[in-house]
Structure formats: C-alpha cells, structure tokens
Design a protein around this motif. Structure first.
Motif, PDB file in Angstrom:
ATOM      1  N   ARG A 247       0.846  -1.299  -0.155  1.00  0.00           N
ATOM      2  CA  ARG A 247       0.053   0.145  -0.077  1.00  0.00           C
ATOM      3  C   ARG A 247       0.830   1.327   0.069  1.00  0.00           C
ATOM      4  N   PRO A 248       0.398   2.314  -0.779  1.00  0.00           N
ATOM      5  CA  PRO A 248       1.235   3.683  -0.442  1.00  0.00           C
ATOM      6  C   PRO A 248       1.215   4.005   1.060  1.00  0.00           C
ATOM      7  N   VAL A 249       2.398   4.780   1.560  1.00  0.00           N
ATOM      8  CA  VAL A 249       2.678   5.165   2.843  1.00  0.00           C
ATOM      9  C   VAL A 249       3.183   6.592   2.593  1.00  0.00           C
ATOM     10  N   SER A 250       2.880   7.372   3.642  1.00  0.00           N
ATOM     11  CA  SER A 250       3.446   8.464   3.891  1.00  0.00           C
ATOM     12  C   SER A 250       4.066   8.883   5.236  1.00  0.00           C
ATOM     13  N   ASP A 251       4.166   7.820   6.194  1.00  0.00           N
ATOM     14  CA  ASP A 251       4.694   8.076   7.437  1.00  0.00           C
ATOM     15  C   ASP A 251       6.028   8.138   7.049  1.00  0.00           C
ATOM     16  N   PRO A 252       6.900   9.246   7.668  1.00  0.00           N
ATOM     17  CA  PRO A 252       8.240   9.277   7.494  1.00  0.00           C
ATOM     18  C   PRO A 252       9.193   8.553   7.880  1.00  0.00           C
TER      19      PRO A 252
END
Length: 280
Positions: A247-252
């Motif tokens: 899945r796409p992730v955006s957590d640094p």
C-alpha cells in the motif's frame, strides 16, 4: 465500450462510467447540459445524433451520464446547438474522467511531485514507455484485456507522461533492471524504438537514468518495485511491492526505509553515462 450506432449515426470510441466513481457526477452534469441544450433547440435525440454524426443510443447514454463523451463529440454538440463554448468547456473534465480512478490519483500525485525516485524490476517504467511498447506490454496481461480496456489503459499510461512537459519540471531518477531492457516485448523493432525513447528521456536535464546489472548479487531491490514521490511542502508518499502490504505510505519512518533501499540500489547500479552506453 461497443458499437451502438443506429441509423446513419455512429458510436464513438469512449467508455462507460461507473456510478460509484467520484467522477460520475461530473459526467452526469455534462450529459444533463447537453440534454437541456438539445431540448431548448427543439431537437429529438435521433435528429441531434444524426446532426453530430453519432447514434441515438450513444446520445442518450451521454445525456444520462452513462458514457464519457470524447472531445470531438462535445465540440460537434457545441457547434450544432450553438452553445457558445459552454458544452466544449467540459472537455478537460471529460479527459480526466476517461482514465481509471487509480490512474487519475497517481497522475495527480505525479503532477504535484518535485522529486520522483523510481525503481522498476519487471518492466520498463510506465513514464518511459512508448505507446506501442505499452500496448504490447498490456497485451500480455492475463486474463486478457478487452480491446476497449486495452485502449483505455494505454491512453491512461500515455497521459501520465505529461509530467515531462510541466513548466516546473520535477527531478526524476529511474533505475531499471537490466532484464527489463532486454525482454523483447512487442518484438525487436518495438523494443528498439523503446530503447531509443529511453535515450531521449535519459538526456533531459532533470532526468537521471541508471541500469541495475543482473550480475549484482547483493541487491536490495529483489523485493519488487520502489516508488518515492516528494512534494514541495516536504511531505512524500512511497510504495514497494513487498513492504507495508504493497500500500502507499506517507509516514516519515516508512518513507526512510524506501529511500534507504533506493539509495543503495542507485549506488550499486551503473552510473548514468555507463547506463546510456549500455542502452546504446
């Protein structure tokens, strides 16, 4: 999509729209405007279809928002109904609606990105593909796409390449596995023209292109594709096949994992000059 013309009118190359798609209200609005203009002009759907060169069935599908009209349909409708550009004004929205939801979302992210890091290990990346290569590649999918699904997928893939025409061009880094440049998708000449396209793109000032040799044994990219997109506000989004459920992730913290892996891949790949020589 299928031929649905009646009488002298013809159906147009276009696609049905799913009622669940968030773009559906826009398509319905365009269709409703066309119907209102047609009724105001005192024209029956069949006569209107004949005047613009399309079948009555197609006209009715467009008017009820079940079919996405192409630019040619909108321009002819605007001309015949003397709508003074109010129907043609829907062209940009309808162009976006033609593509599947996932492609629209990806294209929006790519349009916002100021930096893209893209590693491909199965196929040449979609942003680099020629139209004939993309058609041949998508034609290998199983179960096979219908002719209409294939054309829609090719058109969507080509639309994403507008990223190279942006006024504020992003920095793009591509790493391609050697095998992706050697597999003769579509035949020898299709592959040759695809490689020529790679050489053109690789020499753009905002593009860095590298090849990962098959002989590289200690290779952190064996888990699959890696995509990292960075935005002007410092945020980003990433994705890889074997991590985070794909899945796409955006957590640094998760993005750092992808950037670390991509950085090692770049370091192990051929340098840009060597990569161009390999492609040639």
């Amino acid at each position: 999509m299928s031929g649905e013309g009646t009488g002298e009118g013809t159906d147009e190359p276009g696609w049905d729209v799913s009622p669940e798609d968030e773009i559906a209200p826009v398509v319905e609005s365009a269709g409703r405007q066309i119907r209102l203009w047609r009724e105001a002009a005192g024209m029956r759907a069949a006569d209107f279809g004949l005047a613009i060169g399309y079948g009555e069935d197609l006209v009715r599908k467009v008017e009820r928002g079940a079919r996405i009209p192409r630019a040619e349909f909108l321009d002819r409708a605007d001309e015949v109904l003397n709508a003074r550009g109010l129907i043609s004004a829907f062209k940009e929205d309808m162009e976006k609606a033609r593509y599947p939801k996932k492609v629209r979302e990806l294209k929006m992210l790519e349009e916002r990105a100021v930096e893209l890091q893209l590693y491909s290990n199965h196929n040449i990346h979609g942003l680099l593909q020629t139209e004939e290569y993309a058609r041949a590649l998508l034609g290998t999918w199983r179960p096979k796409l219908s002719p209409d699904e294939l054309e829609r997928a090719v058109a969507a893939r080509m639309a994403r390449q507008s990223i190279f025409e942006r006024e504020s061009t992003p920095e793009l880094s591509f790493v391609q596995e050697q095998v992706t440049l050697e597999r003769p998708i579509g035949g020898t000449m299709v592959l040759r023209r695809q490689l020529e396209r790679l050489l053109e793109v690789a020499q753009l000032p905002n593009v860095e292109f590298q090849v990962m040799p098959t002989a590289s044994a200690d290779h952190p990219g064996t888990g699959g594709r890696i995509q990292v997109l960075k935005f002007g506000d410092g945020t980003g989004v990433g994705r890889t096949d074997d991590e985070f459920g794909g899945r796409p992730v955006s957590d640094p913290r998760q993005l750092r994992v992808l950037e670390l892996r991509y950085g090692i891949i770049r370091a192990q790949a051929l340098r840009p000059g060597e990569s161009l020589a390999f492609v040639e």
